[in-house]
Every structure is written in C-alpha cells, then in structure tokens.
Design a protein around this motif. Structure first.
Motif, PDB file in Angstrom:
ATOM      1  N   GLY A 102      28.967 -36.607   0.545  1.00  0.00           N
ATOM      2  CA  GLY A 102      28.986 -38.073   0.546  1.00  0.00           C
ATOM      3  C   GLY A 102      28.838 -38.612  -0.873  1.00  0.00           C
ATOM      4  O   GLY A 102      29.534 -39.553  -1.274  1.00  0.00           O
ATOM      5  N   TYR A 103      27.947 -37.991  -1.650  1.00  0.00           N
ATOM      6  CA  TYR A 103      27.751 -38.398  -3.040  1.00  0.00           C
ATOM      7  C   TYR A 103      29.053 -38.204  -3.821  1.00  0.00           C
ATOM      8  O   TYR A 103      29.437 -39.037  -4.658  1.00  0.00           O
ATOM      9  CB  TYR A 103      26.621 -37.563  -3.662  1.00  0.00           C
ATOM     10  CG  TYR A 103      26.302 -37.939  -5.087  1.00  0.00           C
ATOM     11  CD1 TYR A 103      25.413 -38.969  -5.378  1.00  0.00           C
ATOM     12  CD2 TYR A 103      26.899 -37.263  -6.147  1.00  0.00           C
ATOM     13  CE1 TYR A 103      25.127 -39.320  -6.690  1.00  0.00           C
ATOM     14  CE2 TYR A 103      26.618 -37.605  -7.459  1.00  0.00           C
ATOM     15  CZ  TYR A 103      25.736 -38.623  -7.731  1.00  0.00           C
ATOM     16  OH  TYR A 103      25.458 -38.972  -9.028  1.00  0.00           O
ATOM     17  N   HIS A 104      29.744 -37.095  -3.532  1.00  0.00           N
ATOM     18  CA  HIS A 104      31.034 -36.813  -4.158  1.00  0.00           C
ATOM     19  C   HIS A 104      32.018 -37.970  -3.889  1.00  0.00           C
ATOM     20  O   HIS A 104      32.707 -38.445  -4.793  1.00  0.00           O
ATOM     21  CB  HIS A 104      31.579 -35.491  -3.599  1.00  0.00           C
ATOM     22  CG  HIS A 104      32.905 -35.097  -4.137  1.00  0.00           C
ATOM     23  ND1 HIS A 104      33.075 -34.051  -5.000  1.00  0.00           N
ATOM     24  CD2 HIS A 104      34.132 -35.619  -3.932  1.00  0.00           C
ATOM     25  CE1 HIS A 104      34.358 -33.958  -5.310  1.00  0.00           C
ATOM     26  NE2 HIS A 104      35.010 -34.893  -4.662  1.00  0.00           N
ATOM     27  N   ALA A 129      21.279 -42.524 -10.702  1.00  0.00           N
ATOM     28  CA  ALA A 129      22.182 -41.904  -9.716  1.00  0.00           C
ATOM     29  C   ALA A 129      22.415 -40.430 -10.041  1.00  0.00           C
ATOM     30  O   ALA A 129      22.630 -39.607  -9.153  1.00  0.00           O
ATOM     31  CB  ALA A 129      23.509 -42.653  -9.683  1.00  0.00           C
ATOM     32  N   ASN A 130      22.344 -40.102 -11.303  1.00  0.00           N
ATOM     33  CA  ASN A 130      22.543 -38.731 -11.778  1.00  0.00           C
ATOM     34  C   ASN A 130      21.496 -37.754 -11.213  1.00  0.00           C
ATOM     35  O   ASN A 130      21.735 -36.554 -11.102  1.00  0.00           O
ATOM     36  CB  ASN A 130      22.455 -38.736 -13.315  1.00  0.00           C
ATOM     37  CG  ASN A 130      23.251 -37.628 -13.955  1.00  0.00           C
ATOM     38  OD1 ASN A 130      23.337 -37.532 -15.158  1.00  0.00           O
ATOM     39  ND2 ASN A 130      23.845 -36.774 -13.156  1.00  0.00           N
ATOM     40  N   GLU A 131      20.328 -38.303 -10.853  1.00  0.00           N
ATOM     41  CA  GLU A 131      19.239 -37.432 -10.351  1.00  0.00           C
ATOM     42  C   GLU A 131      19.496 -36.995  -8.912  1.00  0.00           C
ATOM     43  O   GLU A 131      18.959 -35.978  -8.472  1.00  0.00           O
ATOM     44  CB  GLU A 131      17.882 -38.160 -10.410  1.00  0.00           C
ATOM     45  CG  GLU A 131      17.495 -38.694 -11.791  1.00  0.00           C
ATOM     46  CD  GLU A 131      17.490 -37.618 -12.852  1.00  0.00           C
ATOM     47  OE1 GLU A 131      17.137 -36.482 -12.537  1.00  0.00           O
ATOM     48  OE2 GLU A 131      17.879 -37.928 -13.994  1.00  0.00           O
ATOM     49  N   VAL A 132      20.304 -37.774  -8.173  1.00  0.00           N
ATOM     50  CA  VAL A 132      20.506 -37.485  -6.742  1.00  0.00           C
ATOM     51  C   VAL A 132      21.066 -36.074  -6.517  1.00  0.00           C
ATOM     52  O   VAL A 132      20.460 -35.275  -5.782  1.00  0.00           O
ATOM     53  CB  VAL A 132      21.390 -38.574  -6.073  1.00  0.00           C
ATOM     54  CG1 VAL A 132      21.715 -38.210  -4.632  1.00  0.00           C
ATOM     55  CG2 VAL A 132      20.689 -39.923  -6.146  1.00  0.00           C
ATOM     56  N   PRO A 133      22.216 -35.701  -7.136  1.00  0.00           N
ATOM     57  CA  PRO A 133      22.733 -34.350  -6.883  1.00  0.00           C
ATOM     58  C   PRO A 133      21.797 -33.266  -7.417  1.00  0.00           C
ATOM     59  O   PRO A 133      21.728 -32.174  -6.852  1.00  0.00           O
ATOM     60  CB  PRO A 133      24.077 -34.317  -7.613  1.00  0.00           C
ATOM     61  CG  PRO A 133      23.996 -35.405  -8.621  1.00  0.00           C
ATOM     62  CD  PRO A 133      23.111 -36.466  -8.044  1.00  0.00           C
TER      63      PRO A 133
END
Ligand code: HEM
Length: 149
Positions: A102-104, A129-133
């Motif tokens: 989903g993030y992709h 947002a970079n921390e999420v993956p």
C-alpha cells in the motif's frame, strides 16, 4: 561433493536466496524514493524539477519490478513450505507486506503529484513518511527470522 540438503530443500533455498535479493531491491527503492521527494520539494528551477522527475520515474520502475519479484518468489516459497501458512508470524508478516505494498502505491501517487506540479507536502512530511517502510521492514524481518509466535 558433500550433499548437505536434499534436492527439494536446495531448490527452496535457491528461491529463498532470490526472494531476499528482490526484497533488498524493493526496500532500497522504497527507502530512497521519499528521500528524493524531500530534495525535490527544495528545488525551484525548471531544469532541477525535470531532473528529479526523471530520477523518480526510473527509480519507481525498478522498485515496481522488485516488488513484483518479491511477491512472486514469496508466494512460490509458500507453495514449497505450505505449513507456514498456518503460523501466526506468517499471518502478521503477510499483513505487514500488504501494508508495504500500500505504501508503494502511495509513493506512485506522490510521484504523479510531483510530475503534475501538484505536490503540496513539505520536506518534513516526506522525512517522516520515510520512516514508515523502515519500521515495517524491521518488524517483518524480526517476524520471519525470530518467528516469535
Ligand atoms: C510479498 C510477499 C511475501 C511473501 C509471500 C513471503 C514469503 C516468505 C516465505 C514463505 C519465506 C520462507 C520462510 C522461512 O523459510 O523461514 C520467506 C523468507 C524470507 N522473507 Fe519473505 N515474503 C514476502 C515478502 C517479504 C518482505 C517484504 C520481506 C522484508 C521486508 C521479506 C523478508 C524475508 C526474509 C529475510 C526471509 C528469510 C528468512 C529466513 O530464512 O530465516 N519477505 N518469505
């Protein structure tokens, strides 16, 4: 040559090795694309903007191929190791991998927004947002290696 594993186990290990290679490539793209967005927000000239659009598009294409490869090889592994489908850690892993996918998709949306000059988010937003993956990856790797439940 000393054969440590049976033929079927060796075949599974080949699939697993390739799975890990695709995982690394997918994660590299998902961690670097939002970084490019951070720098892109700070660009004001037209040449700089176009250059970032090209870099983002190319990186996204590689990331997409890596995601498809990860899924195909992961499902292949599940077919070779069907017992894992009954385990809690695999259910949790699959849920988090769906979240990563989903993030992709979200990254693709942001890429389009930049290309259409419709980005309204700040550098700080993309940094967070970079921390999420990164967090999702950390938990997935712990689940699959430690198999805690
Ligand atoms: C896309 C869907 C995915 C499926 C269906 C899947 C499935 C699997 C399966 C069945 C195994 C074998 C487990 C074992 O032998 O212990 C495996 C191994 C592994 N997977 Fe995935 N996977 C997927 C995505 C991912 C992602 C996104 C990551 C990391 C972020 C990941 C990291 C790993 C690692 C590190 C291993 C090796 C574990 C070990 O041998 O100890 N996988 N995967």
């Amino acid at each position: 040559m000393i054969r440590v594993h049976s033929r079927s186990v060796r075949a599974m290990l080949w699939v697993k090795a390739l799975h890990i290679v695709f995982v690394i490539s997918w994660m590299a793209g998902m961690l670097y694309l939002p970084r490019l967005f951070v720098y892109h927000t700070e660009v004001s000239d037209e040449i700089g903007h176009q250059r970032f659009c090209v870099m983002e598009k190319r990186l996204y294409t590689l990331t997409l191929i890596a995601m498809i490869g990860t899924w195909v090889l992961g499902i292949w592994l599940l077919l070779l190791l069907p017992g894992y489908l009954q385990t809690g850690w695999m259910h949790a892993k699959l849920a988090l991998v769906i979240a990563l996918s989903g993030y992709h998709g979200w990254l693709k949306g942001r890429l389009r927004a930049f290309a259409n000059r419709k980005n309204t988010r700040s550098a700080r937003y993309y940094r967070i947002a970079n921390e999420v993956p990164a967090v999702l990856m950390l938990v997935v790797v712990i689940l699959v290696v430690v198999k805690p439940f």
